[in-house]
Design an enzyme around this catalytic site. Structure first.
Site, PDB file in Angstrom:
ATOM      1  N   LYS A 193       0.821  -1.220   0.000  1.00 52.66           N
ATOM      2  CA  LYS A 193       0.000   0.000   0.000  1.00 52.66           C
ATOM      3  C   LYS A 193       0.858   1.275   0.000  1.00 52.66           C
ATOM      4  CE  LYS A 193      -4.062  -1.933  -0.147  1.00 52.66           C
ATOM      5  NZ  LYS A 193      -3.799  -3.363  -0.362  1.00 52.66           N
TER       6      LYS A 193
HETATM    7  C1  PLP Z   1      -9.952  -2.758  -1.663  1.00 54.72           C
HETATM    8  C2  PLP Z   1      -9.311  -3.475  -0.522  1.00 54.72           C
HETATM    9  N1  PLP Z   1      -9.977  -3.588   0.624  1.00 54.72           N
HETATM   10  C3  PLP Z   1      -9.446  -4.202   1.692  1.00 54.72           C
HETATM   11  C4  PLP Z   1      -8.191  -4.759   1.634  1.00 54.72           C
HETATM   12  C5  PLP Z   1      -7.667  -5.487   2.832  1.00 54.72           C
HETATM   13  O1  PLP Z   1      -6.543  -4.855   3.366  1.00 54.72           O
HETATM   14  P1  PLP Z   1      -5.634  -5.594   4.425  1.00 54.72           P
HETATM   15  O2  PLP Z   1      -4.707  -6.476   3.682  1.00 54.72           O
HETATM   16  O3  PLP Z   1      -4.904  -4.453   5.124  1.00 54.72           O
HETATM   17  O4  PLP Z   1      -6.519  -6.322   5.354  1.00 54.72           O
HETATM   18  C6  PLP Z   1      -7.443  -4.665   0.473  1.00 54.72           C
HETATM   19  C7  PLP Z   1      -6.108  -5.260   0.426  1.00 54.72           C
HETATM   20  O5  PLP Z   1      -5.465  -5.453  -0.515  1.00 54.72           O
HETATM   21  C8  PLP Z   1      -8.012  -4.004  -0.646  1.00 54.72           C
HETATM   22  O6  PLP Z   1      -7.349  -3.926  -1.794  1.00 54.72           O
END
Ligand code: PLP
Length: 394
Positions: A193
């Protein structure tokens, strides 16, 4: 048909799809935390919450150990039940729909706009029922959703808006920062990210009651966190007030967030430069559709998602990706729409309900986009993409 592009010279090394921007200050920050002896949620997590909230202009922020966890506690704080529906997009990582199911409600998938690939506010209205309790828009790739009509619909029906801003840091919609619009906004600090703590997430909210509830749910439903119990002057006593989870962000991760945060704006500018460079190089390649610039706001450019024009090409998306990989370029695909996953098909979701999401997924390719890419890297990717497109033109 005459070809105008020469075959690019193959790179010596593979260009990864993503490389994180970790520098010496991050290493020092983590080392300092390790030497300080407080590893789990404590002073660094608190400081990171305060600085992050200030950075996005929100009065409060709750640090968690992933965006998935953040979405889960934000939705759990709404006390949803099996008869409740939560509207979201099929064009997302599975975490979005999964968090709704884990919070006990049913995700209702509303198709996306063909340009931004964000949830289509016009279709949301048609999907509302008396059981609708919340809307979870996702700012896909960092492109802010058209929030005014979404917030308007929510206000008119007393629905909650929980934004999935995993990609949208820093981003803005009509002069308002993403992180200040919905009831809660959830960010991701996963390794790829725009700001990373390895794994991590943050929820911003203006609502003190929601904040308290989410904080409690994120730590077993406990009345006081470990810092309050074990630090000097703390008391050992706590009570369990809720059925909670173990979603708190440790200080080791928070210290990475603290050292990354001051660099965020510089990274955002570099992302924009790379996007501009891709646009200049690929804007006239007729076999490709480039990502739409934001309608009215600031795009976080987490991803640069090309779409192939199948009517102009003799090869499909998967073959295009194979050729990019042969040329030493790492790419990805965002996202496999929710109803294509077997588990979700088993729940009764069907790809035919979200045709815009499915047809765009079939022609999508995410190119590398991260601050550590050099201009030469960007030019190489552009040259190879343009060359493959021309070589396989219909
Ligand atoms: C659109 C979206 N929502 C939620 C997430 C979940 O994030 P995390 O990996 O921090 O739980 C991601 C992760 O890639 C994502 O791309």
């Amino acid at each position: 048909m005459s070809l105008t592009r020469a075959a690019p010279k193959l790179r010596d090394t593979f260009l990864p799809f993503h490389v994180p921007s970790i520098d010496e200050s991050d290493v020092q920050g983590v080392a300092e935390t390790l030497r300080g002896g407080w590893l789990t949620t404590g002073p660094k997590a608190k400081q990171f919450e305060e600085r992050f909230a200030a950075a996005v202009g929100s009065p409060r922020a709750v640090a968690v150990n992933s965006c998935t966890a953040g979405l889960h506690v934000a939705l759990a704080a709404l006390d949803l039940g099996p008869d409740d529906e939560v509207i979201t997009t099929p064009y997302t990582f599975i975490a979005t729909a999964e968090a709704i199911l884990l919070a006990g409600a049913r995700p209702v998938l509303v198709d996306v706009e063909p340009g931004s690939l964000n949830i289509d506010p016009v279709l949301i209205e048609a999907a509302l029922t008396p059981r609708t309790r919340a809307i979870v828009p996702v700012h896909f790739a960092g492109h802010p959703c058209d929030m005014d009509p979404i917030l308007e619909l929510a206000r008119a029906r007393s629905l909650r808006v929980i934004e999935d801003a995993a990609h949208a840091l820093p981003a803005a919609y009509r002069g308002r920062t993403i992180g200040t619009l919905g009831d809660c906004t959830v960010f991701s600090f996963y390794a790829t990210k725009n700001l990373t703590t390895g794994e991590g997430g943050m929820i911003t909210t203006a609502d003190p009651d929601l904040e308290d509830r989410m904080r409690r749910l994120a730590l077993h439903g406990m009345s006081r966190d470990a810092w309050k119990r074990y630090a000097q002057g703390g008391s050992w006593y706590y009570e369990i007030l809720d059925l909670g989870f173990k979603y708190n962000m440790p200080d080791i991760q928070a210290s990475l967030g603290l050292t990354q945060l001051p660099r965020l704006e510089g990274y955002a500018l570099r992302r924009q430069e790379i996007v501009d460079r891709y646009r200049r190089a690929l804007g006239d390649v007729e076999e490709l559709e480039l990502p739409e610039p934001p309608r009215d706001g600031r795009h976080a450019w987490h991803l640069f998602v090309l779409r192939l024009r199948p009517e102009r090409l003799r090869i499909g998306r998967d073959e295009f990706i194979r050729k990019l990989t042969e040329m030493q370029i790492g790419v990805s695909v965002h996202f496999i729409p929710v109803p294509l996953h077997p588990y979700y098909r088993g729940l009764g979701y069907s790809p035919s309900d979200v045709p815009v999401a499915v047809s765009n997924y079939e022609r999508a390719i995410s190119l590398p986009l991260y601050p550590r890419m050099t201009d030469q890297d960007v030019d190489y990717v552009s040259e190879v993409v343009g060359w493959i497109a021309e070589k396989h033109r219909r």
